[in-house]
Scaffold this motif. Structure first.
Motif, PDB file in Angstrom:
ATOM      1  N   CYS A 155       0.784  -1.235   0.000  1.00 52.09           N
ATOM      2  CA  CYS A 155       0.000   0.000   0.000  1.00 52.09           C
ATOM      3  C   CYS A 155       0.813   1.281   0.000  1.00 52.09           C
ATOM      4  O   CYS A 155       0.269   2.367  -0.253  1.00 52.09           O
ATOM      5  N   ARG A 157       2.998   2.686  -1.855  1.00 53.55           N
ATOM      6  CA  ARG A 157       3.207   3.485  -3.063  1.00 53.55           C
ATOM      7  C   ARG A 157       2.176   4.603  -3.188  1.00 53.55           C
ATOM      8  O   ARG A 157       2.487   5.691  -3.661  1.00 53.55           O
ATOM      9  N   CYS A 158       0.964   4.336  -2.758  1.00 56.28           N
ATOM     10  CA  CYS A 158      -0.098   5.341  -2.848  1.00 56.28           C
ATOM     11  C   CYS A 158      -0.412   6.007  -1.516  1.00 56.28           C
ATOM     12  O   CYS A 158      -0.886   7.141  -1.494  1.00 56.28           O
ATOM     13  N   HIS A 159      -0.194   5.285  -0.406  1.00 61.54           N
ATOM     14  CA  HIS A 159      -0.606   5.811   0.891  1.00 61.54           C
ATOM     15  C   HIS A 159       0.566   6.169   1.809  1.00 61.54           C
ATOM     16  O   HIS A 159       0.337   6.636   2.923  1.00 61.54           O
ATOM     17  N   SER A 167       1.187  13.015  -1.898  1.00 63.85           N
ATOM     18  CA  SER A 167       0.747  13.988  -2.891  1.00 63.85           C
ATOM     19  C   SER A 167       1.913  14.279  -3.813  1.00 63.85           C
ATOM     20  O   SER A 167       2.742  15.141  -3.552  1.00 63.85           O
ATOM     21  N   ILE A 171      -0.636  10.983  -7.967  1.00 63.65           N
ATOM     22  CA  ILE A 171      -1.116  10.331  -6.753  1.00 63.65           C
ATOM     23  C   ILE A 171      -1.357  11.364  -5.665  1.00 63.65           C
ATOM     24  O   ILE A 171      -0.449  12.099  -5.272  1.00 63.65           O
ATOM     25  N   HIS A 172      -2.594  11.430  -5.202  1.00 70.44           N
ATOM     26  CA  HIS A 172      -2.958  12.340  -4.123  1.00 70.44           C
ATOM     27  C   HIS A 172      -3.898  11.593  -3.178  1.00 70.44           C
ATOM     28  O   HIS A 172      -5.055  11.356  -3.493  1.00 70.44           O
ATOM     29  N   THR A 173      -3.385  11.204  -2.039  1.00 70.15           N
ATOM     30  CA  THR A 173      -4.191  10.457  -1.079  1.00 70.15           C
ATOM     31  C   THR A 173      -4.101  11.095   0.293  1.00 70.15           C
ATOM     32  O   THR A 173      -3.084  11.688   0.658  1.00 70.15           O
ATOM     33  N   MET A 203      -8.241   2.783  -7.059  1.00 66.76           N
ATOM     34  CA  MET A 203      -7.685   1.873  -6.055  1.00 66.76           C
ATOM     35  C   MET A 203      -8.037   0.440  -6.426  1.00 66.76           C
ATOM     36  O   MET A 203      -9.214   0.097  -6.540  1.00 66.76           O
ATOM     37  N   ILE A 211       0.817  -2.589  -7.254  1.00 62.58           N
ATOM     38  CA  ILE A 211       1.364  -1.596  -6.332  1.00 62.58           C
ATOM     39  C   ILE A 211       2.599  -2.133  -5.625  1.00 62.58           C
ATOM     40  O   ILE A 211       3.653  -1.525  -5.623  1.00 62.58           O
TER      41      ILE A 211
END
Length: 247
Positions: A155, A157-159, A167, A171-173, A203, A211
């Motif tokens: 997770c 990579r995005c979070h 950000s 990717i902006h989470t 997602m 991911i």
């Protein structure tokens, strides 16, 4: 006598008018199909629009709550779980119980129509042929320490490795470990998002290895452990940055 005759004639006309025209007078309940008993409504689209669309979005997508038109979610949850949650709600969250037995307005038949209608309209069983998703609910306790490791692999990579979000580029989470966020979502809600993903937000579901580049899907226990790690960030007073009783 003339006045009496006039009064009798007026009363007769009034009674005749009530018998014919007043049935459509403003404020008078209409009969037949124009005012069907709410308990008799069994059309899925109508029931969904009146009870579910405000939170889950028109057509089951793009709402504030989890997308119900997500085939991965439907494959995981199934009719029985959807029917149970619709009827009883989820304590401690914004999801109320819609069945009359839980203080709602829907009959058991209407709740069943909703659950069955979601699966009939939005499930894609062929896409999950031979693929068994993790169970809807965990049957074992999670290990938070292991969950952090799994989160970092699948997770981050995005979070972000610490779950506080990223950000950069496309990717902006937001933060998944923010106590205010965790106060609004149950452990089951976290589990559902991890397994089913959010297709409309990009997602992936539990099967994707794009991911973490692990070449495999998340296991049931790994999902459970991630939930345990995220839940460990809950606080007793979410949204309160200051001490409650400063010394």
């Amino acid at each position: 006598m003339k006045a009496l005759w006039f009064s009798i004639s007026f009363l007769a006309c009034a009674l005749a008018l009530c018998a014919t025209g007043c049935k459509n007078a403003p404020g008078k309940p209409r009969l037949g199909s124009e005012a069907a008993n709410p308990e008799q409504v069994t059309d899925f689209a109508t029931l969904y629009g009146q009870n579910c669309a405000a939170c889950h979005g028109d057509g089951g997508k793009h709402g504030a709550a989890i997308s119900l038109a997500n085939p991965a979610y439907l494959a995981m949850a199934g009719v029985a779980n959807i029917q149970r949650v619709t009827a009883a709600g989820v304590p401690g969250t914004m999801m109320p119980g819609f069945a009359k037995s839980s203080g709602g307005m829907l009959t058991d038949r209407q709740v069943a129509v909703l659950a069955q209608g979601m699966v009939a309209a939005w499930a894609k069983p062929a896409a999950f042929s031979g693929v068994a998703p993790p169970a809807y609910a965990s049957s074992s306790p999670g290990v938070a320490a292991h969950g952090q490791q799994v989160f970092s692999t699948f997770c981050a990579r995005c979070h972000g490795t610490d779950g506080t979000g990223i950000s950069t580029g496309n990717i902006h989470t937001g933060s998944l470990v923010e106590p205010a966020y965790l106060a609004l979502i149950s452990d089951q809600g976290l589990r559902s998002f991890i397994i089913a993903g959010q297709p409309e937000q990009g997602m992936p579901d539990w099967r994707s290895d794009t991911i973490g580049n692990t070449g495999r899907a998340l296991t049931d226990q790994e999902v459970t452990d991630i939930v345990a790690w995220l839940a460990a960030h809950r606080t007793a007073t979410p949204g309160q940055p200051y001490q409650q009783n400063p010394q």
